[in-house]
Design an enzyme around this catalytic site. Structure first.
Site, mmCIF file in Angstrom:
data_model
loop_
_atom_site.group_PDB
_atom_site.id
_atom_site.type_symbol
_atom_site.label_atom_id
_atom_site.label_comp_id
_atom_site.label_asym_id
_atom_site.label_seq_id
_atom_site.Cartn_x
_atom_site.Cartn_y
_atom_site.Cartn_z
ATOM 1 N N ARG A 1 -13.483 -8.171 -1.240
ATOM 2 C CA ARG A 1 -12.813 -7.962 0.048
ATOM 3 C C ARG A 1 -12.431 -6.484 0.204
ATOM 4 O O ARG A 1 -11.824 -5.886 -0.669
ATOM 5 C CB ARG A 1 -11.566 -8.835 0.114
ATOM 6 C CG ARG A 1 -10.718 -8.669 1.405
ATOM 7 C CD ARG A 1 -9.596 -7.696 1.230
ATOM 8 N NE ARG A 1 -8.683 -7.684 2.377
ATOM 9 C CZ ARG A 1 -7.700 -6.808 2.531
ATOM 10 N NH1 ARG A 1 -7.476 -5.892 1.623
ATOM 11 N NH2 ARG A 1 -6.937 -6.857 3.583
ATOM 12 N N VAL A 2 -12.814 -5.908 1.305
ATOM 13 C CA VAL A 2 -12.408 -4.537 1.611
ATOM 14 C C VAL A 2 -11.480 -4.593 2.815
ATOM 15 O O VAL A 2 -11.794 -5.243 3.820
ATOM 16 C CB VAL A 2 -13.633 -3.649 1.900
ATOM 17 C CG1 VAL A 2 -13.201 -2.271 2.371
ATOM 18 C CG2 VAL A 2 -14.498 -3.531 0.645
ATOM 19 N N GLY A 3 -10.336 -3.960 2.694
ATOM 20 C CA GLY A 3 -9.345 -4.009 3.769
ATOM 21 C C GLY A 3 -9.468 -2.835 4.721
ATOM 22 O O GLY A 3 -10.516 -2.175 4.825
ATOM 23 N N THR B 1 0.819 -1.216 0.000
ATOM 24 C CA THR B 1 0.000 0.000 0.000
ATOM 25 C C THR B 1 0.856 1.271 0.000
ATOM 26 O O THR B 1 1.995 1.243 0.439
ATOM 27 C CB THR B 1 -0.837 -0.063 1.293
ATOM 28 O OG1 THR B 1 -1.701 -1.160 1.191
ATOM 29 C CG2 THR B 1 -1.605 1.188 1.576
ATOM 30 N N THR C 1 -0.002 0.787 6.785
ATOM 31 C CA THR C 1 0.141 -0.276 5.783
ATOM 32 C C THR C 1 0.412 -1.577 6.524
ATOM 33 O O THR C 1 0.920 -1.565 7.639
ATOM 34 C CB THR C 1 1.284 0.029 4.795
ATOM 35 O OG1 THR C 1 1.548 -1.152 4.010
ATOM 36 C CG2 THR C 1 2.574 0.436 5.492
ATOM 37 N N GLY C 2 0.075 -2.698 5.897
ATOM 38 C CA GLY C 2 0.291 -3.997 6.525
ATOM 39 C C GLY C 2 -0.942 -4.860 6.368
ATOM 40 O O GLY C 2 -1.810 -4.575 5.542
ATOM 41 N N HIS C 3 -1.014 -5.896 7.169
ATOM 42 C CA HIS C 3 -2.098 -6.869 7.038
ATOM 43 C C HIS C 3 -3.426 -6.244 7.483
ATOM 44 O O HIS C 3 -3.653 -5.996 8.673
ATOM 45 C CB HIS C 3 -1.757 -8.103 7.875
ATOM 46 C CG HIS C 3 -2.753 -9.188 7.726
ATOM 47 N ND1 HIS C 3 -3.504 -9.657 8.776
ATOM 48 C CD2 HIS C 3 -3.157 -9.869 6.639
ATOM 49 C CE1 HIS C 3 -4.324 -10.599 8.340
ATOM 50 N NE2 HIS C 3 -4.126 -10.755 7.050
HETATM 51 N N1 ASP Z 1 -3.363 -2.743 4.286
HETATM 52 C C1 ASP Z 1 -3.542 -3.201 2.938
HETATM 53 C C2 ASP Z 1 -4.753 -4.088 2.876
HETATM 54 O O1 ASP Z 1 -4.883 -4.959 3.707
HETATM 55 C C3 ASP Z 1 -2.375 -3.919 2.380
HETATM 56 C C4 ASP Z 1 -1.049 -3.239 2.543
HETATM 57 O O2 ASP Z 1 -0.875 -2.351 3.356
HETATM 58 O O3 ASP Z 1 -0.118 -3.598 1.833
HETATM 59 O O4 ASP Z 1 -5.542 -3.954 1.986
#
Ligand code: ASP
Length: 310
Positions: free
Chosen positions: A195-197, A167, A218-220
């Site tokens: 899917r919405v993150g 991201t 950013t991240g999971h």
């Molecule tokens: N946070 C983003 C998501 O889960 C992915 C990412 O940060 O790379 O959609």
């Protein structure tokens, strides 16, 4: 000390052969946004400038270069938030838009809503005169290759855990002391359709409040949402922690409580900033007082002069 802009190009694992492009991308996005601030532009203008530049750069998982969902299609999420008014705008699961961050800003500026999704977001884009682009123009050879590789039954679990991220985001403080954040993503590689993150969710993908600061994460995504990471960090800042200490506290809590890795860029309204991550890497850059700072690994911090625009 004002103004300042800090950008990230995603937490996770950045393959060696892609690290230079990633560093160049975050540096040029930070510089472009810094010139906006120096010219008297608002922090909102600056973060949208930075994120637009990163969306247009195929090295990042946002806009052109987004990772693909399970069906091999692009679905993107983005958010902006203005620390002066707490106004925010977001889009989720948008498909044919070159710059989702600009659409998120239009949601904030032109509607009474905070988030538009999928088909409704497309219709809104159309009504605002935002051009539709073909999916193919957002898909790179690299993202197609990774999608295929991840569909394979023997897909490398390391690639599936860490390689899915990337991201982009930015936070800024302008000369008036207003803070803003913006975040944009293609999401997680081979995600389910629809899917919405965390990215378009206020308090997870980002938050901005002139009373405490601004954060882009950013991240999971699924674990970021569990701890509302951006808001959690600002909570620590409200309690007196520095941008850096609060970022570390938020990331440490996410790791210990729900086992999630990620990264953040954070500013306080005075212009103190931090770029922190619990993942192996995160490309980041910050511009302030004529200096450009950047790094990729924990503890890495290079400094040079901001390059004048050509
Ligand atoms: N946070 C983003 C998501 O889960 C992915 C990412 O940060 O790379 O959609």
């Amino acid at each position: 000390m004002l103004p300042v802009v800090v950008v990230h190009g995603g937490a996770g694992h950045i393959p060696k052969e892609r690290s230079e492009k990633s560093t160049m991308g975050v540096c040029s996005a930070a510089q472009a946004a810094y010139f906006v601030l120096q010219g008297g532009g608002s922090s909102m203008d600056a973060v949208v400038e930075a994120v637009t530049s990163l969306e247009n750069n195929p090295s990042f998982n946002a806009g052109c270069g987004s990772v693909l969902n399970i069906k091999g299609e692009v679905e993107m999420d983005a958010i902006v938030m203005d620390g002066k008014t707490l106004a925010s705008g977001a889009v989720s699961a948008v498909r044919n838009i070159a710059n989702p961050v600009q659409l998120a800003r239009l949601v904030m500026d032109k509607t009474s809503h905070a988030c538009l999704t999928a088909e409704g977001a497309s219709q809104f884009a159309h009504s605002m005169g935002v051009a539709e682009v073909p999916q193919e123009s957002l898909i790179t050879e690299y993202s197609r290759m990774r999608w295929r590789k991840n569909l394979a039954p023997d897909a490398n679990p390391v690639e599936s855990q860490m390689g899915k991220m990337g991201t982009v985001g930015a936070v800024a403080v302008d000369i008036e002391g207003n803070v803003a954040c913006a975040t944009s993503t293609g999401g997680m590689l081979n995600k389910m359709e629809g899917r919405v993150g965390d990215t378009p969710c206020i308090g997870s993908g980002g938050y901005a409040d002139n009373l405490s600061g601004a954060v882009s994460t950013t991240g999971h995504g699924e674990t970021i949402m569990k701890v509302t990471l951006a808001r959690l960090i600002l909570f620590h800042m409200e309690k007196g922690q520095s941008a850096e200490a609060a970022s570390d506290l938020g990331l440490a809590y996410m790791k210990s409580r729900v086992g999630g890795l990620g990264g953040v860029v954070t500013v306080d309204p005075k212009g103190n900033w931090a770029a922190r991550f619990s993942s192996k890497q995160m490309s980041w850059a910050a511009a302030q007082s004529g200096m450009l700072h950047h790094g990729l690994y924990t503890g890495e911090h290079f400094t040079q002069n901001v390059e004048e625009p050509h």
